[in-house]
Design an enzyme around this catalytic site. Structure first.
Site, PDB file in Angstrom:
ATOM      1  N   ASP A 111      12.638 -45.977  47.548  1.00  0.00           N
ATOM      2  CA  ASP A 111      11.876 -44.963  48.281  1.00  0.00           C
ATOM      3  C   ASP A 111      12.157 -43.560  47.749  1.00  0.00           C
ATOM      4  OD1 ASP A 111      10.104 -45.644  50.344  1.00  0.00           O
ATOM      5  OD2 ASP A 111      11.739 -46.236  51.685  1.00  0.00           O
ATOM      6  N   LYS A 117       3.666 -55.272  51.556  1.00  0.00           N
ATOM      7  CA  LYS A 117       4.657 -55.028  50.497  1.00  0.00           C
ATOM      8  C   LYS A 117       5.184 -56.357  49.971  1.00  0.00           C
ATOM      9  CE  LYS A 117       5.966 -50.508  52.251  1.00  0.00           C
ATOM     10  NZ  LYS A 117       6.767 -49.771  53.218  1.00  0.00           N
ATOM     11  N   GLN A 142      12.134 -49.726  56.268  1.00  0.00           N
ATOM     12  CA  GLN A 142      10.878 -49.178  56.775  1.00  0.00           C
ATOM     13  C   GLN A 142      11.145 -48.136  57.860  1.00  0.00           C
ATOM     14  OE1 GLN A 142       7.829 -49.920  55.524  1.00  0.00           O
ATOM     15  NE2 GLN A 142       6.777 -48.597  56.973  1.00  0.00           N
TER      16      GLN A 142
END
Ligand code: GUN
Length: 300
Positions: free
Chosen positions: A121, A54, A98
């Site tokens: 997200d 990422k 995460q």
């Protein structure tokens, strides 16, 4: 019939190019550089790989990457304090924590501490509610990537029968909402669904997101259907040698590709689209934060 392969790797590259060209314009016209903060708690090896990728792709697209790595035993209050600082930081337009988090943390509390406008997200309860009511939201990256590929392959999805296998908050439920937004007739199937093969056989669009290697067989697929395989499962591959493994999806690729009209491979299908959509969401969040028009073709 042999299915057309939907090349997620190539598609993701076009998404990243769009992101990068939008970033160039934001910098040149407005002096703004979009920034993405990624927070990793603990040393889970798979998560470490994802977070590294990422960060690398964020920088390659011309954006700022802020990585925060915390030890597994970090108290939840310290993580919440970091999120508060990132929420207040004007250089940070997107925040991703995460998952999975260590067992002593309450993932819902952590996710809901993120400013919804920075929740790239799309997991914050506000974004879930906005998506569910058809309002502008941040959309979870994997379902957004699936939708982009479906639109590209099929054009108008209106009236099609869509079956989503899997009911997770990360993929199954938001995927169903997005397909409903496209006026599909949507069914969510799961481990308790009766006659699941029969349910799947009705699908013009079949999205597999159960995390069970090669569960969906060719005779579950309607001839000509579009199959999107979200699964990424590592299985033993003794044919490659002792102790070797390989990646497979939730669909039995060989038999499904015989029947489907189009199918995403694993690897090289949905996987690359997820990070590309994270970058897209970061640019979108940056534009919204600055009251600028959103990038075309990068939102739901
Ligand atoms: N872990 C596995 N997939 C994801 C994802 O899409 N977002 C976050 N934050 N963590 C994950």
């Amino acid at each position: 019939m042999s299915a057309k392969i939907i090349d997620g790797k190539a598609f993701a590259a076009t998404v990243r190019e769009k992101v990068a060209s939008h970033v160039v314009r934001l910098k040149a016209d407005r002096g703004i550089t979009p920034g993405l903060a990624v927070v990793l708690v603990g040393e889970d090896p798979a998560s470490q790989v994802y977070v590294r990728n990422k960060g690398k792709q964020t920088v390659e697209c011309g954006m700022q990457s802020f990585e925060h790595k915390l030890p597994a035993e970090t108290p939840e209050a310290d993580l919440l304090a970091l999120i508060d600082r990132l929420n207040a930081d004007p250089a940070v337009h997107g925040i991703l924590v995460q998952l999975p988090l260590p067992g002593h943390m309450n993932a819902d509390a952590v996710i809901n501490a993120i400013d919804p406008a920075k929740d790239v997200d799309g997991f914050h309860i506000s974004n879930v509610g906005l998506l569910g009511t058809g309002q502008k939201s941040m959309v979870p990256c994997t379902p957004l990537g699936c939708l982009m590929m479906l639109r590209d392959h099929l054009g108008n999805l209106s009236g099609l029968n869509a079956v989503v296998v899997g009911r997770s908050n990360i993929v199954g439920k938001p995927m169903a909402q997005l397909l409903l937004g496209e006026s599909c007739t949507v069914t969510i199937a799961h481990s308790r669904t009766r006659d699941i093969e029969e349910v799947c056989r009705r699908a013009d669009i079949l999205v597999a997101a159960v995390g069970r290697p090669q569960m969906i067989k060719g005779d579950w697929v309607k001839p000509g259907a579009t199959v999107i395989d979200v699964g990424i499962n590592r299985i033993d591959a003794p044919e490659k040698g002792d102790g070797k493994t390989r990646l497979v999806g939730d669909c039995d690729y060989e038999s499904c590709a015989e029947v489907a009209g189009a199918i995403t491979p694993v690897p090289g299908g949905v996987g690359p689209m997820t990070i590309a959509c994270l970058l897209a969401n970061t640019v979108t969040a940056c534009c919204r934060a600055n009251g600028l028009p959103e990038p075309e073709g990068l939102t739901a």
